[in-house]
Scaffold this active site. Structure first.
Site: not given
Ligand code: NDP
Length: 387
Positions: A147, A285, A314, A333
Site C-alpha cells: 500500500n 505514524r 488508534q 487511518h
C-alpha cells in the site's frame, strides 16, 4: 493445525457492501523497484471488494479452513476482556492491520504461549513490540510495498489540499456561499516551494518522484543516502537529519517508520525551527509527532496546516485535539486501505501463510523479525531500543 487470530476493523455502519462504485481494478504489473506483486497460489475473493473489515475476513476463511486450520476474526481488541486478548492465549498466528492495530505488547506476547507468527496486513509493524518478538523467536512480517503507493497518493493529495486550502473552500461551495476572498485568503501555489521528506523509502521517494512534476525544490533526509544519479535526476538536496532539513522547507512530509529513532521526533523544539507558515503532512505514524506541540504550532501560526491519517492511539478518542485543531486536514487511518490496496495486502497475507504452512521461505522483503533478530526489510528500516 494452527489457530489464526485475525483482528480487522468494523464493518460499515450501514452493513457490509452489496455493490461497489467500480467494477474492477486496474492491472498493476509490478512495483517501481522491480518487486513483484503478491502472488498466492489462489485468490478466493473478488478484487476490489471490502476485505479489511470483519466480514471481509481478508478473503482467508475458505483457504484456512480448507487446510483444517481455525480462523477467528474480531474487531474487539482493547483491554483484558476483549475477544482479542481472550483468543490470543492459544493462537499460533496473529494477523492485524495498522489501521486498527491489535497491539502486541510485551505483556500480551508473554501470555501468547503458542504465538509463532505475526502478520501485518499492510505496512508498519510498530504495533508489535519487536524487542519482545525477537526475545521470543516470533517471526514478524508485513506486506512490503502493498500500500506504499496508496499512501503516496494520499500524501500528495494532502499537501495540495493544505497549500491550496481546498477543504475550507469546498465547505463554502457546499454551504451555498460565494465569497471568493474568504476562499482564497489562505490559498497558495505549491509551485516553487521547498518540499522535504523525512525518509526516502518506498513512500517517501514515491512522493518526491511525483512532486517533481510540480516544479518544486525537493529535499530529503534518510538513514541511507540515495545514489548520486537519483539525486541528480530528481534534483534532490540531501540533509543528514530532520533538524538540518526542516528550517529550509515550506512543506515537510514524514515517511519513516515509527521506531525508537523517530518516536517524538517532531517535538516543540523541532517544530519551532520550521519556517512560519510551513505545512506538515504525516501519513507515517502519529507518535512521530508530539500531539500537543502540533496543536500549539497551529494555534501560534508556526504551522499553516497539518494533515495526516495517523494517530496515537488508534482509534483516536473522540476528543483527540487533532480532530478539531485549526487548519487540519486529518482523516482517520485510511490512506493505505483503499480497496485497491486491500486486494494486494490480502493476497500478500495469503502468500505469507502459504509459505509458512508449506515450510518454504517467506520473501525476504516481507520479513521484519525472523530467527531472533531484525531481518529483511526490518533489518534495513527499523531499530529496536537495544540496537
Ligand atoms: P520503507 O521501508 O520503504 O521506507 C522507510 C524509510 O524510512 C527507509 O528509507 C528508512 O531508511 C527510513 N528511515 C528509517 N528510520 C529513519 C530515520 N530515523 N530517519 C530518516 N529515515 C529513516 O517503508 P514505506 O516507505 O513503505 O513505509 C514507511 C512507513 O509509512 C511505514 O513504516 C509505516 O509506518 C507508514 N505507512 C503508513 C500507511 C498508512 O496507511 N498511513 C501505510 C503504509 C505505511 P533506510 O531503509 O534507508 O534505513
Amino acid at each position: 493445525m494452527a489457530k489464526v487470530l485475525c483482528v480487522l476493523y468494523e464493518d460499515p455502519i450501514t452493513g457490509y457492501p452489496r455493490s461497489y462504485a467500480r467494477d474492477d481494478l486496474p492491472v498493476i504489473e509490478g512495483y517501481p523497484d522491480g518487486q513483484t506483486l503478491p502472488s498466492p497460489k489462489a485468490q478466493d475473493f473478488t478484487s476490489g471488494h471490502l476485505l479489511g473489515s470483519v466480514s471481509g475476513e481478508l478473503g482467508l476463511r475458505a483457504f484456512l479452513e480448507g487446510l483444517g486450520h481455525t480462523l477467528v476474526v474480531t474487531s474487539d481488541k482493547e483491554g483484558p476482556d476483549s475477544v482479542f486478548e481472550r483468543e490470543l492465549v492459544d493462537a499460533d498466528i496473529v494477523i492485524s492491520q495498522p489501521f486498527w492495530p491489535a497491539y502486541l505488547t510485551k505483556e500480551r506476547i508473554a501470555k501468547a504461549a503458542n504465538l509463532k507468527l505475526a502478520i501485518t496486513a499492510g505496512i508498519g509493524s510498530d504495533h508489535v513490540d519487536l524487542a519482545a518478538a525477537i526475545d521470543r523467536g516470533i517471526t514478524v512480517t508485513e506486506i512490503t510495498y502493498s500500500n506504499s503507493n496508496s499512501v503516496v497518493e494520499h500524501a500528495v493529495m494532502m499537501i495540495l489540499a493544505l497549500v491550496r486550502d481546498y477543504i475550507p473552500a469546498h465547505k463554502i461551495a457546499v454551504e451555498g456561499g460565494w465569497n471568493i476572498a474568504d476562499a482564497v485568503s489562505r490559498s497558495y501555489d505549491l509551485e516553487g516551494m521547498h518540499v522535504g521528506s523525512v525518509a526516502a523509502g518506498r513512500i517517501g521517494f514515491g512522493i518526491l518522484r511525483r512532486l517533481k512534476a510540480f516544479d518544486v525544490h525537493l529535499h530529503y533526509t534518510d538513514r541511507h543516502r540515495l545514489p548520486a544519479s537519483v539525486e541528480k535526476e530528481y534534483g534532490l538536496t540531501y540533509h543528514p537529519d530532520a533538524a538540518d532539513m526542516v528550517p529550509h522547507c515550506d512543506v515537510v512530509t514524514i515517511n519513516a517508520p515509527l521506531h525508537p529513532e523517530t518516536e517524538g521526533l517532531f517535538d516543540k523544539k523541532l517544530l519551532d525551527t520550521m519556517k512560519r507558515g510551513a505545512y506538515l503532512v504525516n501519513t507515517a505514524r502519529g507518535a512521530i509527532c508530539d500531539r500537543d506541540a502540533v496543536v500549539e504550532a497551529l494555534e501560534s501560526g508556526r504551522l499553516a496546516g497539518y494533515a495526516g491519517d495517523v494517530w496515537a492511539p488508534q482509534p483516536a478518542p473522540a476528543d483527540h485535539p487533532w480532530r478539531t485543531m485549526p487548519h487540519n486536514g486529518m482523516t482517520t487511518h485510511i490512506s493505505g486501505s483503499s480497496l485497491s490496496a486491500q486486494t494486494r495486502y490480502a493476497n500478500g497475507t495469503r502468500e505469507i501463510l502459504e509459505s509458512w504452512f508449506d515450510g518454504t521461505p517467506i520473501r525476504d522483503e516481507y520479513l521484519i523479525v525472523d530467527g531472533g533478530k531484525l531481518a529483511g526489510t526490518g533489518a534495513h528500516s527499523y531499530s529496536t531500543a537495544e540496537s
